[in-house]
Scaffold this motif. Structure first.
Motif, PDB file in Angstrom:
ATOM      1  N   PHE A  23      -5.265   4.806  -1.601  1.00  0.00           N
ATOM      2  CA  PHE A  23      -6.203   3.873  -1.004  1.00  0.00           C
ATOM      3  C   PHE A  23      -7.288   5.053  -0.481  1.00  0.00           C
ATOM      4  O   PHE A  23      -7.163   5.818   0.394  1.00  0.00           O
ATOM      5  N   ALA A  24      -8.502   4.871  -0.902  1.00  0.00           N
ATOM      6  CA  ALA A  24      -9.799   5.691  -0.392  1.00  0.00           C
ATOM      7  C   ALA A  24     -10.548   4.988   0.604  1.00  0.00           C
ATOM      8  O   ALA A  24     -11.314   4.244   0.511  1.00  0.00           O
ATOM      9  N   ALA A  25     -10.015   5.155   2.005  1.00  0.00           N
ATOM     10  CA  ALA A  25     -10.463   4.437   3.242  1.00  0.00           C
ATOM     11  C   ALA A  25     -12.142   4.575   3.320  1.00  0.00           C
ATOM     12  O   ALA A  25     -12.565   3.675   3.657  1.00  0.00           O
ATOM     13  N   ASP A  26     -12.674   5.664   2.985  1.00  0.00           N
ATOM     14  CA  ASP A  26     -14.170   5.886   3.326  1.00  0.00           C
ATOM     15  C   ASP A  26     -14.819   5.046   2.074  1.00  0.00           C
ATOM     16  O   ASP A  26     -15.864   4.486   2.537  1.00  0.00           O
ATOM     17  N   ASP A  27     -14.288   4.793   1.042  1.00  0.00           N
ATOM     18  CA  ASP A  27     -14.943   3.943   0.065  1.00  0.00           C
ATOM     19  C   ASP A  27     -14.506   2.671   0.012  1.00  0.00           C
ATOM     20  O   ASP A  27     -14.993   1.793  -0.998  1.00  0.00           O
ATOM     21  N   GLY A  28     -13.300   2.373   0.500  1.00  0.00           N
ATOM     22  CA  GLY A  28     -13.065   0.752   0.391  1.00  0.00           C
ATOM     23  C   GLY A  28     -12.128   0.198  -0.824  1.00  0.00           C
ATOM     24  O   GLY A  28     -12.492  -0.860  -1.273  1.00  0.00           O
ATOM     25  N   HIS A  29     -11.864   1.293  -1.673  1.00  0.00           N
ATOM     26  CA  HIS A  29     -11.158   0.731  -2.914  1.00  0.00           C
ATOM     27  C   HIS A  29      -9.860   1.822  -3.009  1.00  0.00           C
ATOM     28  O   HIS A  29      -9.706   2.858  -2.544  1.00  0.00           O
ATOM     29  N   TYR A  30      -8.945   1.268  -4.042  1.00  0.00           N
ATOM     30  CA  TYR A  30      -7.883   2.125  -4.692  1.00  0.00           C
ATOM     31  C   TYR A  30      -8.264   2.794  -5.644  1.00  0.00           C
ATOM     32  O   TYR A  30      -8.868   2.235  -6.423  1.00  0.00           O
ATOM     33  N   PRO A  43     -10.975  -2.543  -6.117  1.00  0.00           N
ATOM     34  CA  PRO A  43     -11.729  -2.859  -4.713  1.00  0.00           C
ATOM     35  C   PRO A  43     -10.553  -3.429  -3.758  1.00  0.00           C
ATOM     36  O   PRO A  43      -9.735  -4.186  -4.115  1.00  0.00           O
ATOM     37  N   ARG A  44     -10.699  -2.903  -2.546  1.00  0.00           N
ATOM     38  CA  ARG A  44      -9.557  -3.558  -1.320  1.00  0.00           C
ATOM     39  C   ARG A  44      -9.752  -4.871  -1.329  1.00  0.00           C
ATOM     40  O   ARG A  44      -8.540  -5.501  -1.316  1.00  0.00           O
ATOM     41  N   ILE A  45     -10.754  -5.429  -1.295  1.00  0.00           N
ATOM     42  CA  ILE A  45     -10.904  -7.083  -0.811  1.00  0.00           C
ATOM     43  C   ILE A  45     -10.269  -7.856  -2.169  1.00  0.00           C
ATOM     44  O   ILE A  45     -10.561  -7.316  -3.359  1.00  0.00           O
ATOM     45  N   GLY A  46      -9.530  -8.687  -1.945  1.00  0.00           N
ATOM     46  CA  GLY A  46      -8.988  -9.450  -2.963  1.00  0.00           C
ATOM     47  C   GLY A  46      -7.457  -9.034  -3.718  1.00  0.00           C
ATOM     48  O   GLY A  46      -7.312  -9.814  -4.435  1.00  0.00           O
ATOM     49  N   VAL A  47      -7.269  -7.883  -3.159  1.00  0.00           N
ATOM     50  CA  VAL A  47      -6.136  -7.434  -3.784  1.00  0.00           C
ATOM     51  C   VAL A  47      -4.731  -7.932  -2.978  1.00  0.00           C
ATOM     52  O   VAL A  47      -4.718  -7.984  -1.715  1.00  0.00           O
ATOM     53  N   LEU A  48      -3.965  -8.516  -3.562  1.00  0.00           N
ATOM     54  CA  LEU A  48      -2.669  -9.021  -3.122  1.00  0.00           C
ATOM     55  C   LEU A  48      -1.564  -8.229  -3.219  1.00  0.00           C
ATOM     56  O   LEU A  48      -0.820  -7.866  -1.856  1.00  0.00           O
ATOM     57  N   SER A  49      -1.442  -7.513  -4.154  1.00  0.00           N
ATOM     58  CA  SER A  49      -0.294  -6.557  -4.223  1.00  0.00           C
ATOM     59  C   SER A  49      -0.460  -5.528  -5.559  1.00  0.00           C
ATOM     60  O   SER A  49      -1.291  -5.997  -6.277  1.00  0.00           O
ATOM     61  N   ILE A  50      -0.016  -4.423  -5.272  1.00  0.00           N
ATOM     62  CA  ILE A  50       0.110  -3.276  -6.344  1.00  0.00           C
ATOM     63  C   ILE A  50       1.478  -2.974  -6.635  1.00  0.00           C
ATOM     64  O   ILE A  50       2.236  -2.409  -5.389  1.00  0.00           O
ATOM     65  N   VAL A  51       2.139  -3.269  -7.662  1.00  0.00           N
ATOM     66  CA  VAL A  51       3.479  -2.932  -7.751  1.00  0.00           C
ATOM     67  C   VAL A  51       3.502  -1.818  -8.975  1.00  0.00           C
ATOM     68  O   VAL A  51       2.902  -1.814 -10.021  1.00  0.00           O
ATOM     69  N   ARG A  52       4.508  -0.692  -8.648  1.00  0.00           N
ATOM     70  CA  ARG A  52       4.634   0.314  -9.525  1.00  0.00           C
ATOM     71  C   ARG A  52       5.918  -0.077 -10.472  1.00  0.00           C
ATOM     72  O   ARG A  52       6.912  -0.369  -9.804  1.00  0.00           O
ATOM     73  N   MET A  53       5.830   0.008 -11.583  1.00  0.00           N
ATOM     74  CA  MET A  53       6.873  -0.329 -12.614  1.00  0.00           C
ATOM     75  C   MET A  53       7.553   0.639 -12.938  1.00  0.00           C
ATOM     76  O   MET A  53       7.022   1.937 -13.324  1.00  0.00           O
ATOM     77  N   PRO A  54       8.825   0.769 -13.250  1.00  0.00           N
ATOM     78  CA  PRO A  54       9.478   2.165 -13.417  1.00  0.00           C
ATOM     79  C   PRO A  54       9.095   2.257 -14.929  1.00  0.00           C
ATOM     80  O   PRO A  54       8.649   1.584 -16.006  1.00  0.00           O
ATOM     81  N   GLU A  55       9.114   3.792 -15.149  1.00  0.00           N
ATOM     82  CA  GLU A  55       8.819   4.281 -16.604  1.00  0.00           C
ATOM     83  C   GLU A  55       9.688   3.895 -17.528  1.00  0.00           C
ATOM     84  O   GLU A  55      10.930   3.766 -17.121  1.00  0.00           O
TER      85      GLU A  55
END
Length: 64
Positions: A23-30, A43-55
């Protein structure tokens, strides 16, 4: 390379292949990066979740 699934508050989803996300706090996005270079922004606004799936190489067969 990891696979990330981003779920938004409106119910939509996005698949993003990347090595890492932060998360880039200064820019407000992932920021999703591959080999250290930015490849996607969410963008940070509107993101409910970010899930990393196994390779795929980490998947294990289930026997029973």
């Amino acid at each position: 390379m990891a696979q990330y699934y981003v779920t938004y508050t409106d119910g939509s989803e996005q698949h993003i292949p990347a090595d890492k996300v932060h998360f880039a706090a200064d820019d407000g996005h992932y920021v999703f990066t591959t080999s250290g270079e930015p490849t996607a922004f969410t963008p940070r606004i509107g993101v409910l979740s970010i899930v990393r799936m196994p390779e795929p190489s980490q998947f294990k067969a289930v026997t029973g």
